[in-house]
Design an enzyme around this catalytic site. Structure first.
Site, PDB file in Angstrom:
ATOM      1  N   ASN A  99      -6.833  -0.020  -1.824  1.00 49.46           N
ATOM      2  CA  ASN A  99      -6.146  -1.005  -0.993  1.00 49.46           C
ATOM      3  C   ASN A  99      -6.855  -1.134   0.354  1.00 49.46           C
ATOM      4  OD1 ASN A  99      -5.094   1.626  -0.577  1.00 49.46           O
ATOM      5  ND2 ASN A  99      -3.214   0.846   0.315  1.00 49.46           N
ATOM      6  N   GLU A 109      -5.960  -2.756   3.892  1.00 49.04           N
ATOM      7  CA  GLU A 109      -4.950  -3.406   4.727  1.00 49.04           C
ATOM      8  C   GLU A 109      -5.599  -4.123   5.900  1.00 49.04           C
ATOM      9  OE1 GLU A 109      -2.072  -0.321   5.565  1.00 49.04           O
ATOM     10  OE2 GLU A 109      -1.376  -0.324   3.479  1.00 49.04           O
ATOM     11  N   CYS A 133      -4.317  -5.185  -2.539  1.00 49.55           N
ATOM     12  CA  CYS A 133      -3.984  -3.997  -3.330  1.00 49.55           C
ATOM     13  C   CYS A 133      -5.226  -3.427  -4.002  1.00 49.55           C
ATOM     14  CB  CYS A 133      -2.977  -4.361  -4.421  1.00 49.55           C
ATOM     15  SG  CYS A 133      -1.292  -4.617  -3.831  1.00 49.55           S
ATOM     16  N   GLU A 187      -5.590  -2.626  -7.070  1.00 46.46           N
ATOM     17  CA  GLU A 187      -5.856  -3.269  -8.364  1.00 46.46           C
ATOM     18  C   GLU A 187      -6.675  -4.546  -8.170  1.00 46.46           C
ATOM     19  OE1 GLU A 187      -3.025  -2.177  -7.160  1.00 46.46           O
ATOM     20  OE2 GLU A 187      -1.650  -1.485  -8.706  1.00 46.46           O
ATOM     21  N   CYS A 213       2.235  -3.574  -8.348  1.00 43.65           N
ATOM     22  CA  CYS A 213       3.232  -4.527  -7.837  1.00 43.65           C
ATOM     23  C   CYS A 213       3.274  -5.752  -8.763  1.00 43.65           C
ATOM     24  CB  CYS A 213       2.901  -4.935  -6.403  1.00 43.65           C
ATOM     25  SG  CYS A 213       1.531  -6.114  -6.264  1.00 43.65           S
ATOM     26  N   CYS A 269       0.135  -7.866  -8.858  1.00 40.35           N
ATOM     27  CA  CYS A 269      -0.995  -7.219  -9.540  1.00 40.35           C
ATOM     28  C   CYS A 269      -0.791  -7.187 -11.050  1.00 40.35           C
ATOM     29  CB  CYS A 269      -1.217  -5.818  -8.988  1.00 40.35           C
ATOM     30  SG  CYS A 269      -2.012  -5.852  -7.361  1.00 40.35           S
TER      31      CYS A 269
HETATM   32  N1  THU Z   1      -0.422  -1.013  -3.032  1.00 39.43           N
HETATM   33  C1  THU Z   1      -1.456  -1.065  -3.906  1.00 39.43           C
HETATM   34  O1  THU Z   1      -2.622  -1.069  -3.503  1.00 39.43           O
HETATM   35  N2  THU Z   1      -1.176  -1.099  -5.229  1.00 39.43           N
HETATM   36  C2  THU Z   1       0.067  -0.984  -5.762  1.00 39.43           C
HETATM   37  O2  THU Z   1       0.204  -1.004  -6.968  1.00 39.43           O
HETATM   38  C3  THU Z   1       1.232  -0.836  -4.872  1.00 39.43           C
HETATM   39  C4  THU Z   1       0.970  -1.050  -3.433  1.00 39.43           C
HETATM   40  C5  THU Z   1      -0.726  -0.932  -1.585  1.00 39.43           C
HETATM   41  C6  THU Z   1      -0.482  -2.181  -0.804  1.00 39.43           C
HETATM   42  C7  THU Z   1      -0.313  -1.623   0.599  1.00 39.43           C
HETATM   43  O3  THU Z   1      -1.590  -1.460   1.190  1.00 39.43           O
HETATM   44  C8  THU Z   1       0.287  -0.253   0.364  1.00 39.43           C
HETATM   45  O4  THU Z   1       0.066   0.075  -0.986  1.00 39.43           O
HETATM   46  C9  THU Z   1       1.770  -0.169   0.674  1.00 39.43           C
HETATM   47  O5  THU Z   1       2.467  -1.155   0.001  1.00 39.43           O
END
Ligand code: THU
Length: 130
Positions: free
Chosen positions: A39, A41, A50, A52, A83, A86
């Site tokens: 991920n 941000e 994310c 994925e 999520c 994804c």
């Molecule tokens: N996140 C992912 O990268 N993948 C997931 O399947 C769930 C959430 C990340 C997004 C964000 O940077 C952090 O987790 C908190 O939501």
């Protein structure tokens, strides 16, 4: 290295200063190649991506468009499922039978298929004219 180890290694490169929640994803393509993502941000929060999504982008950039297996890992009490967005992104390249391994850094795993994670998926077939 197995898929969980790959996802675990790339997770350490996640850029997650806002949530503090680092996620790693590893995709094994149909050709056997492994594609990684974490991920990333952003200070403008909705611009974050994310793990994925990163792994999918790496796979497509490598010239591969079929997913054989997925692993997602995070440091959480229970395995973290992809999520909703994804799940749809994965379903573009993964059939309903594809297994998604959800892992925690403390050794728990849960494996589900794409069909279980995204029942009733919207597919190209829904856009066919009757
Ligand atoms: N996140 C992912 O990268 N993948 C997931 O399947 C769930 C959430 C990340 C997004 C964000 O940077 C952090 O987790 C908190 O939501």
């Amino acid at each position: 290295m197995d898929l969980v180890q790959h996802a675990s290694a790339v997770r350490l490169r996640a850029h997650a200063p806002y949530s503090g929640f680092q996620v790693g994803a590893a995709i094994r393509g149909a050709s056997g190649g492994v594609h990684l993502g974490c991920n990333v941000e952003n200070v403008a929060y909705p611009q974050g991506t994310c793990a994925e999504a990163g792994a999918i982008a790496a796979m497509v950039a490598a010239g591969e468009t079929r997913i054989a297996e997925v692993c997602v890992i995070a440091d959480s009490p229970a395995p973290v499922p992809p999520c909703g967005g994804c799940r749809q992104k994965l379903s573009e390249f993964a059939g309903p039978e594809v297994r998604v391994i959800m892992a925690t850094t403390r050794g728990k795993t849960l494996t589900m298929t794409m069909a279980e994670l995204l029942p009733g998926a919207f597919t190209a077939a829904h856009m066919e004219r009757p």
